[in-house]
Write a protein that holds these residues in place. Structure first.
Motif, PDB file in Angstrom:
ATOM      1  N   SER B 270      -2.642  30.292   4.899  1.00 41.86           N
ATOM      2  CA  SER B 270      -1.591  30.459   5.908  1.00 41.86           C
ATOM      3  C   SER B 270      -1.520  29.203   6.767  1.00 41.86           C
ATOM      4  O   SER B 270      -0.434  28.719   7.095  1.00 41.86           O
ATOM      5  CB  SER B 270      -1.884  31.658   6.809  1.00 41.86           C
ATOM      6  OG  SER B 270      -2.121  32.789   6.027  1.00 41.86           O
ATOM      7  N   ALA B 271      -2.678  28.692   7.127  1.00 45.51           N
ATOM      8  CA  ALA B 271      -2.714  27.471   7.938  1.00 45.51           C
ATOM      9  C   ALA B 271      -2.062  26.314   7.183  1.00 45.51           C
ATOM     10  O   ALA B 271      -1.307  25.525   7.767  1.00 45.51           O
ATOM     11  CB  ALA B 271      -4.151  27.138   8.307  1.00 45.51           C
ATOM     12  N   ILE B 272      -2.322  26.231   5.885  1.00 50.18           N
ATOM     13  CA  ILE B 272      -1.760  25.140   5.087  1.00 50.18           C
ATOM     14  C   ILE B 272      -0.227  25.229   5.077  1.00 50.18           C
ATOM     15  O   ILE B 272       0.469  24.217   5.270  1.00 50.18           O
ATOM     16  CB  ILE B 272      -2.329  25.172   3.650  1.00 50.18           C
ATOM     17  CG1 ILE B 272      -3.812  24.774   3.689  1.00 50.18           C
ATOM     18  CG2 ILE B 272      -1.534  24.252   2.718  1.00 50.18           C
ATOM     19  CD1 ILE B 272      -4.546  24.952   2.380  1.00 50.18           C
ATOM     20  N   ARG B 273       0.276  26.439   4.907  1.00 53.29           N
ATOM     21  CA  ARG B 273       1.735  26.597   4.887  1.00 53.29           C
ATOM     22  C   ARG B 273       2.339  26.183   6.234  1.00 53.29           C
ATOM     23  O   ARG B 273       3.351  25.468   6.285  1.00 53.29           O
ATOM     24  CB  ARG B 273       2.103  28.037   4.526  1.00 53.29           C
ATOM     25  CG  ARG B 273       1.947  28.313   3.029  1.00 53.29           C
ATOM     26  CD  ARG B 273       2.512  29.665   2.632  1.00 53.29           C
ATOM     27  NE  ARG B 273       1.743  30.774   3.190  1.00 53.29           N
ATOM     28  CZ  ARG B 273       0.739  31.391   2.541  1.00 53.29           C
ATOM     29  NH1 ARG B 273       0.416  31.009   1.310  1.00 53.29           N
ATOM     30  NH2 ARG B 273       0.085  32.372   3.119  1.00 53.29           N
ATOM     31  N   GLY B 279       4.791  18.909   8.401  1.00 48.90           N
ATOM     32  CA  GLY B 279       4.787  17.632   7.705  1.00 48.90           C
ATOM     33  C   GLY B 279       3.407  17.093   7.382  1.00 48.90           C
ATOM     34  O   GLY B 279       3.267  15.948   6.954  1.00 48.90           O
ATOM     35  N   ILE B 280       2.389  17.868   7.607  1.00 42.22           N
ATOM     36  CA  ILE B 280       1.031  17.411   7.284  1.00 42.22           C
ATOM     37  C   ILE B 280       0.768  17.689   5.809  1.00 42.22           C
ATOM     38  O   ILE B 280       0.964  18.817   5.343  1.00 42.22           O
ATOM     39  CB  ILE B 280      -0.032  18.129   8.140  1.00 42.22           C
ATOM     40  CG1 ILE B 280       0.337  18.112   9.621  1.00 42.22           C
ATOM     41  CG2 ILE B 280      -1.432  17.552   7.879  1.00 42.22           C
ATOM     42  CD1 ILE B 280       0.131  16.800  10.311  1.00 42.22           C
ATOM     43  N   LYS B 281       0.328  16.654   5.095  1.00 33.87           N
ATOM     44  CA  LYS B 281       0.065  16.830   3.660  1.00 33.87           C
ATOM     45  C   LYS B 281      -1.347  17.373   3.458  1.00 33.87           C
ATOM     46  O   LYS B 281      -2.305  16.624   3.355  1.00 33.87           O
ATOM     47  CB  LYS B 281       0.247  15.507   2.932  1.00 33.87           C
ATOM     48  CG  LYS B 281       1.707  15.105   2.872  1.00 33.87           C
ATOM     49  CD  LYS B 281       1.888  13.810   2.121  1.00 33.87           C
ATOM     50  CE  LYS B 281       3.361  13.482   2.019  1.00 33.87           C
ATOM     51  NZ  LYS B 281       3.577  12.079   1.664  1.00 33.87           N
ATOM     52  N   VAL B 282      -1.416  18.682   3.470  1.00 35.69           N
ATOM     53  CA  VAL B 282      -2.722  19.317   3.347  1.00 35.69           C
ATOM     54  C   VAL B 282      -2.728  20.250   2.141  1.00 35.69           C
ATOM     55  O   VAL B 282      -1.719  20.874   1.815  1.00 35.69           O
ATOM     56  CB  VAL B 282      -3.104  20.038   4.681  1.00 35.69           C
ATOM     57  CG1 VAL B 282      -2.029  20.990   5.118  1.00 35.69           C
ATOM     58  CG2 VAL B 282      -4.444  20.763   4.567  1.00 35.69           C
ATOM     59  N   GLU B 349      -6.946  27.940  14.677  1.00 37.68           N
ATOM     60  CA  GLU B 349      -8.077  26.997  14.799  1.00 37.68           C
ATOM     61  C   GLU B 349      -8.121  26.028  13.623  1.00 37.68           C
ATOM     62  O   GLU B 349      -8.423  24.845  13.793  1.00 37.68           O
ATOM     63  CB  GLU B 349      -9.405  27.756  14.812  1.00 37.68           C
ATOM     64  CG  GLU B 349      -9.704  28.465  16.099  1.00 37.68           C
ATOM     65  CD  GLU B 349     -11.066  29.160  16.019  1.00 37.68           C
ATOM     66  OE1 GLU B 349     -11.824  28.899  15.060  1.00 37.68           O
ATOM     67  OE2 GLU B 349     -11.349  29.958  16.922  1.00 37.68           O
ATOM     68  N   ILE B 350      -7.830  26.554  12.450  1.00 39.09           N
ATOM     69  CA  ILE B 350      -7.855  25.705  11.256  1.00 39.09           C
ATOM     70  C   ILE B 350      -6.767  24.634  11.373  1.00 39.09           C
ATOM     71  O   ILE B 350      -7.002  23.444  11.135  1.00 39.09           O
ATOM     72  CB  ILE B 350      -7.662  26.563   9.983  1.00 39.09           C
ATOM     73  CG1 ILE B 350      -8.814  27.567   9.833  1.00 39.09           C
ATOM     74  CG2 ILE B 350      -7.552  25.678   8.733  1.00 39.09           C
ATOM     75  CD1 ILE B 350      -8.573  28.661   8.800  1.00 39.09           C
TER      76      ILE B 350
END
Ligand SMILES: Cc1ncc(C[n+]2csc(CCOP(=O)(O)OP(=O)(O)O)c2C)c(N)n1
Ligand code: SF4
Ligand code: SF4
Ligand code: SF4
Ligand SMILES: [Mg+2]
Lengths: 243, 361, 67
Positions: B270-273, B279-282, B349-350
């Motif tokens: 969820s944090a990645i989405r 715009g963060i490439k994670v 937090e992530i």
């Protein structure tokens, strides 16, 4: 000339590693003879404990499996429930059955698992060199009760057959001894009865055998009879407790 | 594709276990594992299986051992303190090369702890099963469907390698409801009940099953154990080639990588989405097999491309983190986001941790 | 004519059989077996009644009794 008594064909031709005069040999001999008489040598599964009989598989012709110390009744429960056609003997020392494995012993008996427990009560931890067992007699010297077992520090020895006999499910509970030929024959009849109840009626039975550990009792085998009659049998009375 | 049904994790894995051929369960009630025990109590009866409520986890795991020796597909499940009691039998299963499946529905904390999800049993089962340093296959699913997929194949793997298979679920996964494919029944051969797992001696009809491989080409026990455990170790090494499972998520262009397993990884998605929207490439690498550990995808992370790694884990002190750290390029900055005791990983937090790594963007 | 035959391979010289033979026919021999035990021997087998008590008590199943 006719043979009137011979070594059971269910024993292998490997000499046991037990000390001279050790009753484990006698108990094994009886089980071997019974398995031949009941024609179950190839079907019988022998659940070994941790104790002097752990490495007993080479001495006989039955199939065996090992268990951790005290855990054989639970292991045999899983086994027998999944493989009900195999007769199973759970062979345990007194420490295995009545100390570290008390919970497993009582609950397998309470459930009435369809196997036969043979508990060899020699009042010591044989394998580890003669420490106090739950059955060590009051006053008996062992390596961990160097001044004799005291009631204040250790309480009283446990009569395991009586513990099992007060449960509902066990069909046959008995205490026998292996110190004279007459007692040996009675013990044999008891183990045979227990196995027959298992095979024919899926019944749980418990046979406690008063055994000698001459090494850790520090007596000559010739003194076993007197020692048993004077010290052991008065505290652990012989006979059937149930069934 | 089969129609999916809504199931809770604990019940779903129990039903799928049964369909995979499991006909034996022994367990002792403990939250959050209890629904498995309760489900199998009635469900195994319907298929002529064996269900035993044991007197303790010590006995439950030993009964599992006996059922395995007998040839049955056997399961137990536990959590927290119950796992401590089961370690004796885990050691026997691993050493006696007996197939069986154990599910730990992890709960928070050590000792009595608490009842929410956690990942603190990671070391206890990935490093060694009980005393003696031996191993089993260990999986850490992150969805109910994945939990079901793993348990459906667990006995096939267990029997192929003659090894215990360990599944690390947790309180949240066990209680969560998700769509799953409840699979078809596997058909098993009855011949499996003739004492198949001999270790030691087989002489015509006599079979000897030992919890320790004393038999071997040498005359002493120690030489034979050395010899046999060396072979076990070769098998464990081979698992690294053949049995590694992991997922890569949005890794194609990733500059930041979250590494986590099970529930922590799921929360991290969820944090990645959210971060991607910013715009963060994670991306994420998610080990599914925890032993064997997916070393290769971690070794392959390129310090020229990857600017930071965040390990998300529900354990304090960190456990899994150290396995990750040992496998990644030392030039990549690595951080841990940890919670424990039933305090789940937190999406915000992530995100914050990754944003900090990315220079406060 | 009855007799008890002790298999030296299994006998550990424990002496239990000596104690049960009513005729006192069994004793430790003067030869040791491969394990170093002075195995039992039967003396005067003409007195043996084939009662088998010796064989029954033998923990090592070392005795065969003939009649
Ligand atoms: C968990 C565990 N604790 C301790 C031991 C060490 N141990 C081996 S045998 C034994 C005692 C056996 O005594 P008993 O059950 O009376 O059998 P015996 O040797 O007298 O026949 C002990 C304490 C062990 N093997 N496993
Ligand atoms: S130590 Fe005792 S129980 Fe063990 S083999 Fe010797 S006599 Fe028997
Ligand atoms: S009882 Fe058996 S082992 Fe003991 S001395 Fe006699 S024959 Fe030998
Ligand atoms: S059979 Fe009887 S009489 Fe003969 S040696 Fe044995 S104990 Fe003595
Ligand atoms: Mg003992």
């Amino acid at each position: 000339m006719d043979v009137v008594y011979k070594r059971s064909g269910a024993l292998s031709d490997v000499s046991t590693t037990y000390c001279p005069g050790c009753s484990h040999g006698t108990a094994f001999k009886l089980i071997a003879e019974i398995s031949e008489e009941l024609d179950i040598v190839n079907k019988l599964v022998f659940a070994t404990p941790i104790g002097c009989t752990t490495f007993s598989a080479p001495f006989h012709k039955f199939s065996t499996f090992m268990s951790a110390h005290g855990r054989a009744p639970a292991n045999a429960t899983g086994f027998k429930r999944c493989n009900p056609k195999r007769p199973v003997i759970v062979y345990q020392g007194d420490g295995d059955c009545a100390a570290i494995g008390t919970g497993e012993s009582i609950h397998a008996a309470a459930r009435g698992e369809a196997f036969t427990v043979v508990m060899a009560n020699n009042q010591v931890y044989g394998m580890t060199g003669g420490q106090m067992a739950p059955t060590t007699l009051t006053g008996q010297k062992t390596t961990t009760t160097p001044n004799g077992r005291s009631v204040e520090a250790c309480g009283y020895p446990i009569r395991m057959a009586e513990q099992i006999a007060q449960l509902e499910a066990p069909r046959f509970v008995t205490r026998q001894s292996l110190h004279t030929p007459k007692n040996i024959l009675q013990a044999k009849a008891a183990i045979k009865k227990a196995l027959e109840l298992q095979i024919n009626e899926e019944a749980y039975s418990f046979v406690e055998l008063l055994c000698a550990c001459p090494t850790n009792w520090a007596i000559e085998p010739s003194g076993i009879k007197e020692y048993m009659e004077k010290n052991v049998i008065p505290y652990f009375p012989l006979g059937d407790l149930k069934g | 594709m089969a129609k999916k049904e809504m199931w809770k994790g604990n019940e779903a894995m129990s039903e799928v276990a049964l369909r995979a051929g499991c006909r034996f369960f022994s367990g002792y009630p403990i939250t959050p594992q209890t629904p498995i025990t309760e489900y199998l109590a009635w469900r195994l009866a319907e298929v002529d299986g064996v269900f035993i409520q044991a007197e303790s986890e010590l006995a439950a795991a030993t009964m599992l051992l006996g059922a395995s020796i007998a040839g049955a597909r056997a399961l137990t499940a536990t959590a927290g303190p119950g796992l401590s009691l089961m370690t004796e039998s885990l050691s026997c299963l691993a050493s006696g090369r007996l197939p069986a499946v154990i599910v730990d529905v992890q709960r928070g904390g050590a000792a009595t702890g608490n009842l929410q999800g956690a990942q603190s049993d990671y070391n206890m089962v990935t490093k060694t099963l009980g005393h003696g340093g031996l191993k089993g296959l260990v999986y850490g699913p992150s969805t109910v469907e994945e939990l079901c997929d793993i348990i459906y194949d667990a006995w096939d793997k267990a029997e192929k390698y003659r090894t215990p298979v360990f599944i690390l679920s947790d309180a949240s996964l066990g209680q969560m409801m998700e769509p799953v494919d409840i699979k078809p029944f596997k058909q098993l051969d009855e011949s499996r009940f003739d004492l198949p797992y001999v270790i030691g001696r087989e002489e015509s009809e006599k079979k000897v099953i030992q919890d320790t491989p004393y038999a071997g080409p040498y005359s002493t026990m120690s030489e034979n154990l050395d010899y046999n455990y060396r072979k076990y170790n070769e098998m464990y090494e081979q698992w690294k080639e053949d049995e590694v499972l992991y997922e890569e998520y949005m890794m194609d262009d990733a500059e930041y990588v979250i590494i986590g397993w099970g529930m922590a990884a799921r929360i991290s998605k969820s944090a990645i989405r959210n971060l991607r929207k910013k715009g963060i490439k994670v991306g994420m690498i998610r080990p599914i097999s925890l032993f064997p550990f997916p070393e290769k995808p971690l070794n392959a992370l390129d310090a020229k491309k990857i600017k930071g790694i965040l390990v998300v884990e529900m354990a304090i002190p960190a456990l899994f983190y150290h396995d990750v750290k040992a496998q990644v390029d030392k030039n990549i900055p690595i951080k841990a986001n940890l919670h424990c005791g039933g305090y789940l990983s937190q999406v915000d937090e992530i995100e914050e941790d990754i944003l900090k790594m990315a220079g406060g963007k | 004519m009855a007799k008890a035959v002790i298999d030296e391979k299994f006998c550990k010289g424990c002496g239990l059989c000596f104690t049960v033979c009513g005729k006192k026919l069994l004793k430790a021999g003067d030869k040791a077996n491969a394990k170093g035990y002075y195995f039992a021997v039967q003396t005067e087998d003409d007195k043996c009644t084939a009662c088998s008590l010796c064989a029954i008590i033998c923990p090592d199943a070392a005795i065969t009794v003939y009649k």
